[in-house]
Enzyme design. Structure first.
Site, mmCIF file in Angstrom:
data_model
loop_
_atom_site.group_PDB
_atom_site.id
_atom_site.type_symbol
_atom_site.label_atom_id
_atom_site.label_comp_id
_atom_site.label_asym_id
_atom_site.label_seq_id
_atom_site.Cartn_x
_atom_site.Cartn_y
_atom_site.Cartn_z
ATOM 1 C CE1 TYR A 297 -5.190 32.580 73.715
ATOM 2 C CE2 TYR A 297 -4.075 30.764 74.792
ATOM 3 C CZ TYR A 297 -4.637 31.318 73.667
ATOM 4 O OH TYR A 297 -4.649 30.606 72.482
ATOM 5 C CE1 TYR A 341 -6.752 27.830 72.137
ATOM 6 C CE2 TYR A 341 -7.073 26.642 70.075
ATOM 7 C CZ TYR A 341 -6.246 27.318 70.951
ATOM 8 O OH TYR A 341 -4.915 27.481 70.643
#
Length: 388
Positions: A297, A341
């Protein structure tokens, strides 16, 4: 799952379908429609229909409730529906929830989804503008009055300490940005397709919250992503190569807050990800050296370095060199810095594609994939493997 022992979930469920909308800065349609498009694409990919679905999992932040999505997609009765908290930290936990439901017989086919207009609608990067009183919000009361209003500013505090503790400069973060954008440049689905960057580009980008520059910060994206989970046995009768969930874990550390855990003894690591790492290694029986691809991430580059260290890929303070030496393929879709995103859900999809052998930047022989969820918050992770 106990934080002290191996759990019994590993190897009992698999991801059998992935689907997404295009990734844009202005989708021109509602978040519900984005969710429906992604879910239908994932079901088509899995060779299943809306009528096969009896479970749904999403994020607490999502604006498309499970029952509304089910109605819009033409699904029937649901026996399981769930939501996971803490923003991007929920990503891999949605798959864990789905796997738990499948493994215990609560549901047979569970869809995990996330959809938002995060660029044209509500922008997380704009910071805290209004918040209803809550116990969770009390922690922010120690930061907001001093100007720490945005995720970038919260991460900058830990990033500055990390640099100081290890004698590094902000250029250390540039290796992550360059690696992500290199993969994004050759991924047609990525927003930054065809646009790689250099370390010089990173160093020249403007400050956002020192020591974070513009190219240390992820995008804001409109789009949707969905994943279909079922049992390994059923997966073998479906058209796609199953991505077996060898291990799934959630983690929250001591003195945990949501992005503002500044009162711990040490700010140079991510203890919550350390909890996840120990659980994943214990349950999967794997070690860092066994991983073929890491999908970590990357809402902000410093936390990618800290994750590598928490998982034991390298010693504390050595992650920048680890990335620079390309010792592990990282974020082969371009990550949230380069592709989109989507609160980490697109990273899980990339892990599935790597196992199928269909990724835009395919790593030869990729059979063991590590995927992580949001950092700085209570978080989650997965180890995905090929079906033996």
């Amino acid at each position: 799952m106990s934080v002290r022992g191996r759990d019994g979930l590993g190897g009992r469920a698999a991801v059998v379908g992935v689907g997404a909308t295009e990734f844009s800065k202005d989708s021109g349609r509602s978040e519900l429609r984005l969710a429906v498009e992604a879910v239908r694409a994932a079901l088509d990919d899995a060779g299943l229909t809306p009528g096969d679905v009896d479970g749904l999992v999403t994020f607490t932040m999502d604006t498309s409730p499970e029952i509304t999505l089910a109605q819009a997609c033409g699904m029937g009765e649901l026996s399981f529906f769930s939501r996971v908290h803490y923003g991007g930290g929920a990503a891999c936990a949605t798959v864990q929830q789905a796997a738990l439901a499948v493994a215990t017989g609560v549901a047979e086919v569970v869809v995990c989804y996330r959809a938002f207009n995060e660029r044209s609608g509500r922008r997380f990067g704009s910071g805290v503008q209004h918040r209803e009183p809550s116990a969770e919000g009390v922690a922010l009361g120690w930061a907001l009055p001093f100007g720490l209003l945005t995720p970038a500013s919260w991460v900058a505090m830990a990033a500055q300490r990390y640099l100081h503790a290890h004698g590094l400069t902000p250029e250390a973060f540039g290796h992550v940005a360059v690696a992500d954008r290199r993969y994004a440049a050759t991924n047609p689905a990525a927003y930054f397709h065809g646009r790689p960057i250099t370390l010089a580009d990173h160093a020249a980008s403007r400050w956002i919250a020192e020591p974070l520059r513009l190219l240390d910060c992820c995008q804001e994206t409109d789009g949707g992503q969905a994943l279909v989970v079922t049992s390994v046995e059923r997966a073998r009768d479906l058209p796609q190569t199953p991505a077996v969930i060898a291990a799934a874990a959630q983690g929250a550390g001591r003195a945990q807050e949501q992005m503002t855990s500044f009162y711990r003894d040490d700010l140079t690591g991510l203890p919550e990800m350390g909890v996840v790492a120990r659980q994943l290694w214990r349950t999967s029986g794997l070690a860092p050296a066994d991983i073929d691809v890491g999908i970590l991430y990357d809402h902000f580059t410093p936390f990618v370095l800290m994750q590598l260290e928490e998982f034991g890929f390298c010693a504390r303070g050595e992650a920048a060199g680890f990335v620079a030496e390309e010792r592990l393929p990282l974020n082969t879709h371009g990550g949230q810095l380069g592709e989109a995103y989507l609160h980490g859900m697109n990273g899980i999809a990339e892990g599935v594609r790597q196992l199928r052998g269909t990724a835009a930047n395919q790593i030869p022989g990729a059979g063991r994939i590590l995927v992580t969820a949001g950092t700085g918050v209570p978080t989650s992770g997965l180890v995905l493997t090929a079906d033996d």
